[in-house]
Design a protein around this motif. Structure first.
Motif, PDB file in Angstrom:
ATOM      1  N   LEU A  70     -13.583   7.651  -0.292  1.00  0.00           N
ATOM      2  CA  LEU A  70     -12.235   7.587   0.289  1.00  0.00           C
ATOM      3  C   LEU A  70     -11.262   8.374  -0.586  1.00  0.00           C
ATOM      4  N   ARG A  71     -10.728   9.445  -0.031  1.00  0.00           N
ATOM      5  CA  ARG A  71      -9.810  10.311  -0.774  1.00  0.00           C
ATOM      6  C   ARG A  71      -8.470  10.379  -0.060  1.00  0.00           C
ATOM      7  N   ILE A  72      -7.489   9.659  -0.600  1.00  0.00           N
ATOM      8  CA  ILE A  72      -6.141   9.663  -0.027  1.00  0.00           C
ATOM      9  C   ILE A  72      -5.164   9.884  -1.175  1.00  0.00           C
ATOM     10  N   GLY A  78      -0.304   2.678  -3.258  1.00  0.00           N
ATOM     11  CA  GLY A  78      -1.358   3.552  -2.752  1.00  0.00           C
ATOM     12  C   GLY A  78      -2.399   2.783  -1.961  1.00  0.00           C
ATOM     13  N   ARG A  79      -3.018   3.474  -1.000  1.00  0.00           N
ATOM     14  CA  ARG A  79      -3.990   2.832  -0.119  1.00  0.00           C
ATOM     15  C   ARG A  79      -5.248   2.391  -0.874  1.00  0.00           C
ATOM     16  N   VAL A  80      -5.801   3.311  -1.685  1.00  0.00           N
ATOM     17  CA  VAL A  80      -7.074   3.006  -2.352  1.00  0.00           C
ATOM     18  C   VAL A  80      -6.930   1.841  -3.340  1.00  0.00           C
ATOM     19  N   VAL A  89      -5.609   2.883   6.812  1.00  0.00           N
ATOM     20  CA  VAL A  89      -6.270   4.070   6.265  1.00  0.00           C
ATOM     21  C   VAL A  89      -6.738   4.992   7.392  1.00  0.00           C
ATOM     22  N   SER A 146       0.830  -1.205   0.000  1.00  0.00           N
ATOM     23  CA  SER A 146       0.000   0.000   0.000  1.00  0.00           C
ATOM     24  C   SER A 146       0.867   1.259   0.000  1.00  0.00           C
ATOM     25  N   GLN A 170      -2.295   9.640  -3.854  1.00  0.00           N
ATOM     26  CA  GLN A 170      -1.630   8.457  -4.403  1.00  0.00           C
ATOM     27  C   GLN A 170      -0.121   8.687  -4.502  1.00  0.00           C
ATOM     28  N   ASP A 220      -3.985   6.904   8.606  1.00  0.00           N
ATOM     29  CA  ASP A 220      -3.577   7.963   7.682  1.00  0.00           C
ATOM     30  C   ASP A 220      -4.359   9.251   7.897  1.00  0.00           C
ATOM     31  N   ILE A 221      -5.611   9.136   8.304  1.00  0.00           N
ATOM     32  CA  ILE A 221      -6.489  10.311   8.297  1.00  0.00           C
ATOM     33  C   ILE A 221      -6.831  10.838   9.690  1.00  0.00           C
TER      34      ILE A 221
END
Length: 493
Positions: free
Chosen positions: A173-175, A61-63, A110, A57, A177, A113-114
């Motif tokens: 979900l907005r993280i 990227g997480r998503v 995740v 990830s 990239q 992360d937020i």
């Protein structure tokens, strides 16, 4: 949070939902002697791949990582539901486990992360609650589908929930990239480390799953699998230190005292929780004559205790910014709870059992997410993914070892005690304790059987007392680190 909790719920519930459906699956597919692999194949891939998702990830990227895990999981479940033979079902369960491993780790990653560290325990506590709830209702739902609809819905039920989860993650979900082309990202993957780690864990897990059950612990196959597994893990460690440019598991993490302690204590926590979840229903069934559904309901106090402990720990951390004291108190309470469970006998009242389960549930709950927050606070924010994935791995491997250890203790104690009771078919009783009702034995023999079983189950919890005690002693070594109030590394502030 809704989407991530649903994803975790799918992965957690799939570990237990098949338990009550296995006999019917084996009967319908004509492969009763192979049904244990339906559960084991999922556990095998889920455990072995836990550490990988953290690094993957970071690279991809997480998503994309969580969407990959969810799609693989749902495809595996769809094939499971449509399987017409046992081999297809076993392979599909392994495929679902590949996705399930990611759903567990990535959901926690995740959230990390937020949410800043000083508020993270409250949010992570939700996943502890999801674990507790899914562990109880999994066997209940599996039994209900098997009895009233079809065992295939044990797997199909994941598809609509998974579809909702997929849509929520895609749209909400907005993280950011990681930058770079797919070729650059592929070059970052530690292929040698991945192969060595997965292969080593598979050999070790197969030895644990088969040992004492399909083969004696001193069987040459079990010994060989342990030797090969440990050799591959040693090669993996050497490769991570001397070969890998971007290691899957940076060995530098283990230099941190807090992280190492959390990993060891995480394994003890998984061992204790799995032991209670898997073996207390047997106590209810044998000692009280409960059905699987009734036994599941009577396990609720343990889960409610865990949820209460997780919530209390999260509130304390959120208010004070301190973690160590929670682990100390939780370890002491869990040690007391383990001691109380060793006193179980045929005359123990349900009120006492409920009290014992509540106590150890609260103790384990206070530790559940607190150790993760401590480990995350020790490393940098850029290391959170791998720290989280590795802690999940140690938790799961501890649970896997726990089931094997408890099974060995149960069988040894039972074999010693049941051998002296006349008229028992030990082979049938090993498969199903309820078979005692069809053996036409005397009331005295039946009573001796119940006493032997209850004594064996209470003996299971004796090792938990020193384990929880060791957990407390190790926790005294935690170093207090102030929780960050933002999502940047200290060096970037």
């Amino acid at each position: 949070m809704i989407g991530l909790c649903l994803g975790s719920f799918l992965a957690f519930i799939d570990m237990t939902i098949v338990a009550t459906a296995l006999p019917e699956i084996g009967s319908q597919l004509g492969a009763f002697n192979e049904i244990t692999w339906v559960a084991s194949s999922y556990m095998l891939t889920t455990t072995a791949l836990q550490p990988l998702y953290g690094k993957f990830s970071d690279i991809f990227g997480r998503v994309p990582a969580i969407l990959f895990a969810l799609v693989v999981f749902l495809v595996g479940c769809a094939i499971c539901g449509a399987a017409q033979n046992i081999m297809t079902l076993i392979i599909a369960r392994g495929l679902a486990g590949i996705g399930g491993a990611g759903l567990i780790s990535l959901s926690l990653i995740v959230v990390s992360d937020i949410v800043p560290l000083n508020k993270r325990a409250l949010f992570l506590g939700a996943f502890g609650g999801v674990f507790a709830i899914s562990s109880v209702i999994g066997p209940l739902i599996g039994g209900a589908f098997t009895d009233y609809v079809s065992w295939r819905w044990v797997f199909y039920i994941n598809l609509p929930i998974g579809a909702v989860t997929l849509l929520v993650i895609i749209f909400f979900l907005r993280i950011p990239q990681p930058k770079g082309s797919i070729l650059i990202k592929l070059r970052k993957v530690d292929y040698l480390g991945t192969i060595l780690l997965v292969a080593g864990l598979v050999f070790l897990l197969l030895a644990i799953i088969w040992g004492g059950k399909d083969y004696p612990w001193n069987d040459k196959r079990i010994i060989s699998f342990f030797c090969v597994g440990f050799a591959l893990i040693i090669l993996f460690i050497l490769a991570e230190i001397y070969v890998a440019t971007e290691p899957i598991v940076p060995m530098s993490l283990f230099r941190y005292r807090n992280i190492s302690i959390s990993y060891i204590n995480g394994a003890f926590l998984g061992l204790a929780a799995n032991g209670i979840i898997f073996y207390m229903p047997i106590y209810f069934s044998v000692a009280l004559g409960d059905s699987a559904t009734q036994a599941g309901i009577k396990l609720l106090p343990f889960m409610l205790g865990m949820v209460a402990g997780i919530t209390a720990g999260g509130l304390y951390i959120n208010k004070t910014g301190r973690c160590r004291e929670i682990v100390w108190v939780g370890s002491i309470i869990a040690t007391v709870g383990a001691g109380l469970l060793t006193s179980l006998n045929v005359n123990t009242t349900i009120g006492h059992v409920v009290g014992y389960l509540l106590i150890i549930g609260v103790g384990l709950g206070l530790n559940h997410q607190t150790m993760l927050v401590i480990a995350q606070s020790t490393g940098k924010e850029s290391e959170v993914a791998i720290i989280t994935a590795c802690l999940n791995f140690f938790n799961v491997i501890g649970g896997t070892l726990g089931v094997a250890i408890f099974s060995a203790i149960l069988n040894n104690v039972l074999n010693d005690r049941l051998a002296h009771i006349p008229g028992l078919d030990l082979g049938k009783l090993a498969q199903d304790p309820a078979a005692i009702n069809d053996m036409g034995v005397s009331e005295d023999a039946r009573h001796q059987f119940t006493e032997a079983y209850v004594k064996a189950i209470s003996s299971l919890f004796i090792p938990l007392i020193p384990m929880m005690g060791i957990k407390f002693i190790l926790a005294l070594g935690y170093q207090h680190i102030p929780l960050r109030t933002d999502l940047k590394d200290d060096e970037e502030d």
